[in-house]
Design a protein around this motif. Structure first.
Motif, PDB file in Angstrom:
ATOM      1  N   GLU A   1       0.919  -1.246   0.001  1.00  0.00           N
ATOM      2  CA  GLU A   1      -0.149   0.113   0.144  1.00  0.00           C
ATOM      3  C   GLU A   1       0.937   1.252  -0.203  1.00  0.00           C
ATOM      4  O   GLU A   1       0.456   2.212  -0.757  1.00  0.00           O
ATOM      5  N   GLN A   2       1.696   1.277   0.664  1.00  0.00           N
ATOM      6  CA  GLN A   2       2.782   2.394   0.748  1.00  0.00           C
ATOM      7  C   GLN A   2       4.222   1.811   0.344  1.00  0.00           C
ATOM      8  O   GLN A   2       5.090   1.008   0.982  1.00  0.00           O
ATOM      9  N   ILE A   3       4.294   2.498  -0.949  1.00  0.00           N
ATOM     10  CA  ILE A   3       5.543   2.143  -1.771  1.00  0.00           C
ATOM     11  C   ILE A   3       7.038   2.308  -1.063  1.00  0.00           C
ATOM     12  O   ILE A   3       7.271   3.794  -1.295  1.00  0.00           O
ATOM     13  N   PRO A   4       7.640   1.641  -0.723  1.00  0.00           N
ATOM     14  CA  PRO A   4       9.110   2.151  -0.442  1.00  0.00           C
ATOM     15  C   PRO A   4       9.905   2.565  -1.248  1.00  0.00           C
ATOM     16  O   PRO A   4       9.524   2.366  -2.564  1.00  0.00           O
TER      17      PRO A   4
ATOM     18  N   GLN B   1       6.927  -9.014   3.318  1.00  0.00           N
ATOM     19  CA  GLN B   1       7.769  -7.904   2.848  1.00  0.00           C
ATOM     20  C   GLN B   1       8.955  -7.817   3.468  1.00  0.00           C
ATOM     21  O   GLN B   1       9.932  -7.773   2.966  1.00  0.00           O
ATOM     22  N   GLU B   2       8.824  -8.303   5.061  1.00  0.00           N
ATOM     23  CA  GLU B   2      10.344  -8.038   5.696  1.00  0.00           C
ATOM     24  C   GLU B   2      11.142  -9.272   5.483  1.00  0.00           C
ATOM     25  O   GLU B   2      12.277  -9.236   5.288  1.00  0.00           O
ATOM     26  N   ALA B   3      10.391 -10.535   5.131  1.00  0.00           N
ATOM     27  CA  ALA B   3      11.336 -11.535   4.670  1.00  0.00           C
ATOM     28  C   ALA B   3      11.999 -11.549   3.279  1.00  0.00           C
ATOM     29  O   ALA B   3      13.205 -11.759   3.324  1.00  0.00           O
ATOM     30  N   ILE B   4      11.062 -10.802   2.433  1.00  0.00           N
ATOM     31  CA  ILE B   4      12.003 -10.562   1.159  1.00  0.00           C
ATOM     32  C   ILE B   4      12.871  -9.670   1.306  1.00  0.00           C
ATOM     33  O   ILE B   4      14.058  -9.597   0.791  1.00  0.00           O
TER      34      ILE B   4
ATOM     35  N   TYR C   1       6.600  -2.915  -6.933  1.00  0.00           N
ATOM     36  CA  TYR C   1       6.348  -4.490  -6.064  1.00  0.00           C
ATOM     37  C   TYR C   1       7.708  -4.549  -5.654  1.00  0.00           C
ATOM     38  O   TYR C   1       8.701  -3.967  -5.768  1.00  0.00           O
ATOM     39  N   THR C   2       7.641  -5.475  -4.612  1.00  0.00           N
ATOM     40  CA  THR C   2       8.819  -5.716  -3.872  1.00  0.00           C
ATOM     41  C   THR C   2       9.960  -6.530  -4.412  1.00  0.00           C
ATOM     42  O   THR C   2      10.870  -6.630  -4.082  1.00  0.00           O
ATOM     43  N   ILE C   3       9.398  -6.960  -5.967  1.00  0.00           N
ATOM     44  CA  ILE C   3      10.526  -7.838  -6.458  1.00  0.00           C
ATOM     45  C   ILE C   3      10.115  -7.583  -7.915  1.00  0.00           C
ATOM     46  O   ILE C   3       9.195  -6.923  -8.382  1.00  0.00           O
ATOM     47  N   ASN C   4      11.195  -7.762  -8.800  1.00  0.00           N
ATOM     48  CA  ASN C   4      11.060  -7.499 -10.244  1.00  0.00           C
ATOM     49  C   ASN C   4      10.276  -8.682 -10.847  1.00  0.00           C
ATOM     50  O   ASN C   4      10.772  -9.653 -11.175  1.00  0.00           O
ATOM     51  N   ALA C   5       8.924  -8.651 -10.824  1.00  0.00           N
ATOM     52  CA  ALA C   5       8.041  -9.671 -11.455  1.00  0.00           C
ATOM     53  C   ALA C   5       8.171  -9.865 -12.846  1.00  0.00           C
ATOM     54  O   ALA C   5       7.926 -10.980 -13.079  1.00  0.00           O
TER      55      ALA C   5
ATOM     56  N   ASP D   1       0.482  -7.786   2.908  1.00  0.00           N
ATOM     57  CA  ASP D   1       0.874  -6.444   2.296  1.00  0.00           C
ATOM     58  C   ASP D   1       2.411  -6.515   1.744  1.00  0.00           C
ATOM     59  O   ASP D   1       3.356  -6.888   2.538  1.00  0.00           O
ATOM     60  N   GLY D   2       2.629  -6.318   0.206  1.00  0.00           N
ATOM     61  CA  GLY D   2       3.848  -6.430  -0.183  1.00  0.00           C
ATOM     62  C   GLY D   2       4.336  -7.870  -0.347  1.00  0.00           C
ATOM     63  O   GLY D   2       5.440  -7.998  -0.572  1.00  0.00           O
TER      64      GLY D   2
END
Length: 595
Positions: free
Chosen positions: A489-492, A557-560, A501-505, A539-540
């Motif tokens: 929701e909140q993009i870092p 998201q934290e694990a990634i 996205y948190t990874i390059n899909a 989320d993420g």
């Protein structure tokens, strides 16, 4: 007797067996790299005994709390090296292979002699820990292993010292107040330490002797002896090619360029070359020339020869049974009108790989059957059925045979492609996923159909709804894993480069082409995930369903963000290393489904 009962409760028999399997894999990895580098060494390994573990725990130094000290050498590997210089080389090799937890080294002091310690603690790659029970980590044990680096001269002293002094220091004393072995024996203890000075001098002297020999042989133009003495690696007794010897004799300025290459540089070159592991003087010259010197005459003399197989006459032939490892196994439906093109792709691949052995093989597809020792090819090319069964001897590793079977068969519900790839070897070791190239080519040029979804080279990571995802996961014909990626929701800031996205899909989708579905969750899909698993987890996050999974594995998201490379360093931008590391981990997870 009471202590033994407590010890037996520490680790289950199953976990002990698993730890020994891990120990073997870790040691094999190191042995392979050291051999490829030509390093002289001996190795040994062990899983710490229950009695030894209990003895450590009884000291009260270890605990299960977050900040408590934990036992880090549950698995231990010792590498005994012939030459002291190889300790630093092996340090670098270890750091390029495993994720370092810490190093413990003895600081060198001019006026003090003591046993030199070079012990490294490394993270056990998580893929090896899959079958270890969670109960093991409830004990004060770390998910690490220790590697000790020593010279062979120091090894004997260390063994005696460990058995006859170190263990007595750990002893709490005797019930009848008698002293321990070394109490009041300061003179003897000092003499024991003085041996270290002699051993250190011996290690240093050996290197100096061979450096002197190398210089003398260099002056005398005995190039083979100069090479062996300078590098002190496992180099064969073969002679240098006469044309190269004459060229060196007449061009001292060229020889100087070769002589300037250090042992560390040569080892680095060797570790980067995957073909032909036998190291001859000619190959040393060839590799240094190819990577550093770039002399045209040397290239003309050695380049072509060094890709051929070198036979070591000293190796005794031994017949061993072959161990089979399935490295790829897939059955997938392909486009119904793709039979002819898929058959052609497989046949062309077989022709490229084996036509040098079977010169009579026609370039245009037809049914054939050939067989000689170590090689075979069978092709059945019919109107609605195609089979290719091929066996070849590996060009890269002795004692290895590759066996691949591909079949195209029309069934009631469509056209199916089946591929099995088997590695047969005289050595039992872990074999990694290996998909034949023709499977990727068929995916790109013909296309796969899985659970009603068509996929080919143009397939991208696209949004999927909750209903679409449900239908895909429950489809009886699904044969591929599924990955779902959520946008936070909140993009870092660090996620801007990946479209939020948190990874390059997109890169993930391309790298897993033909072996996995990759989708982006739309609003309805993510809402459904949040209802089931909670907002914080979703989320993420990245969701993964294996081929037979009904429920997903969730990577938050934290694990990634905390992902890192556990084996083999990859050259990437530090800000994106976690993202690439996570994609590599996902790819390993997917690949495990197919072997």
């Amino acid at each position: 007797m009471e202590r033994n009962n407590e010890s037996l409760a520490l680790i289950s028999d199953k976990d002990i067996q698993e730890l020994n399997d891990i120990r073997t894999k870790l040691e094999q990895t190191l042995m392979t790299k050291l051999r490829n580098a030509g390093i002289y060494f001996h190795s040994m390994s062990r899983v710490k005994t229950l009695t030894s573990l209990q003895r450590k725990l009884d000291t009260g130094k270890y605990g299960t709390g977050k900040d408590d000290k934990k036992i880090q050498d549950l698995i231990g590997i010792r590498i005994n090296l012939f030459y002291t210089e190889d300790i630093r080389i092996s340090e670098a090799l270890l750091e390029d292979t495993f994720m370092v937890d810490n190093w413990s080294k003895t600081a060198w002091e001019e006026n003090r002699f003591e046993a030199q310690k070079c012990n490294g603690v490394f993270k056990i790659p998580s893929k090896y820990l899959i079958n270890i029970s969670d109960q093991l980590w409830e004990q004060p044990f770390d998910r690490t292993f220790e590697v000790q680096l020593r010279t062979v001269l120091f090894e004997g002293w260390h063994e005696i010292e460990h058995e006859m002094r170190y263990k007595y220091k750990m002893d709490e004393g005797f019930d009848d107040n008698r002293s321990s072995l070394w109490d009041g024996q300061e003179k003897d203890a000092r003499m024991m330490n003085s041996i270290i000075a002699n051993l250190e001098l011996c290690d240093w002297s050996i290197v100096q002797i061979f450096d002197n020999l190398a210089r003398d042989q260099y002056i005398k133009k005995n190039w083979e002896n100069a090479i062996r003495s300078k590098y002190r690696l496992k180099i064969t007794q073969d002679k240098i090619k006469p044309e190269v010897r004459a060229y060196f004799d007449e061009h001292p300025e060229v020889v100087e360029k070769f002589w300037a290459v250090s042992k560390q540089q040569l080892v680095n070159i060797l570790l980067n070359k995957k073909y032909q592991k036998v190291l001859s003087p000619n190959r040393v010259i060839y590799l240094i020339n190819k990577e550093v010197v770039n002399d045209e005459f040397i290239s003309a003399q050695l380049d072509r020869e060094q890709f051929g197989r070198v036979l070591n006459k000293e190796i005794k032939q031994e017949i061993r049974p072959l161990v089979s490892d399935l490295v790829f196994d897939q059955r997938i439906r392909i486009r119904d009108d793709g039979f002819d093109r898929a058959s052609e792709i497989i046949y062309e691949w077989a022709y490229q790989h084996i036509s040098l052995i079977f010169g009579q093989m026609p370039k245009k597809m037809e049914s054939v059957s050939y067989e000689v020792m170590g090689y075979k090819l069978k092709v059945v090319a019919e109107k609605e059925y195609f089979l290719m069964d091929m066996q070849t001897i590996s060009n890269e590793e002795a004692g290895m045979i590759w066996h691949v079977v591909a079949e195209l068969r029309k069934e009631s519900d469509g056209l199916y492609l089946t591929c099995r790839h088997i590695c047969e070897n005289i050595y039992s070791r872990e074999r990694r996923y290996n998909r034949p190239k023709f499977m990727r080519d068929i995916f790109n040029q013909v296309g796969f159909l899985d659970a009603g979804v068509f996929m080919d080279e143009d397939t991208e990571a696209v949004p999927i709804s909750a209903d679409q995802l449900k239908n895909l996961l429950s489809h009886d014909g699904r044969s591929l894993p599924v990955i779902l990626v959520d946008k936070p929701e909140q993009i870092p800031d660090w996620a801007q480069d990946f479209d939020g996205y948190t990874i390059n899909a997109e890169v993930l989708c391309k790298s897993l082409a033909g072996i996995c579905h990759v989708f982006l969750g739309d609003e309805s899909c993510i809402s459904r995930m949040q209802e089931i698993y909670g907002n914080e987890s979703v989320d993420g996050a990245v969701f993964y369903w294996g081929r037979d999974d009904e429920s997903p594995t969730i990577f938050t998201q934290e694990a990634i963000r905390k992902a890192c490379f556990e084996e083999v360093n990859h050259s990437v931008d530090e800000d994106e290393e976690y993202e690439k590391a996570f994609r590599y981990r996902l790819r390993e997870l997917v690949c495990q489904e197919f072997h």
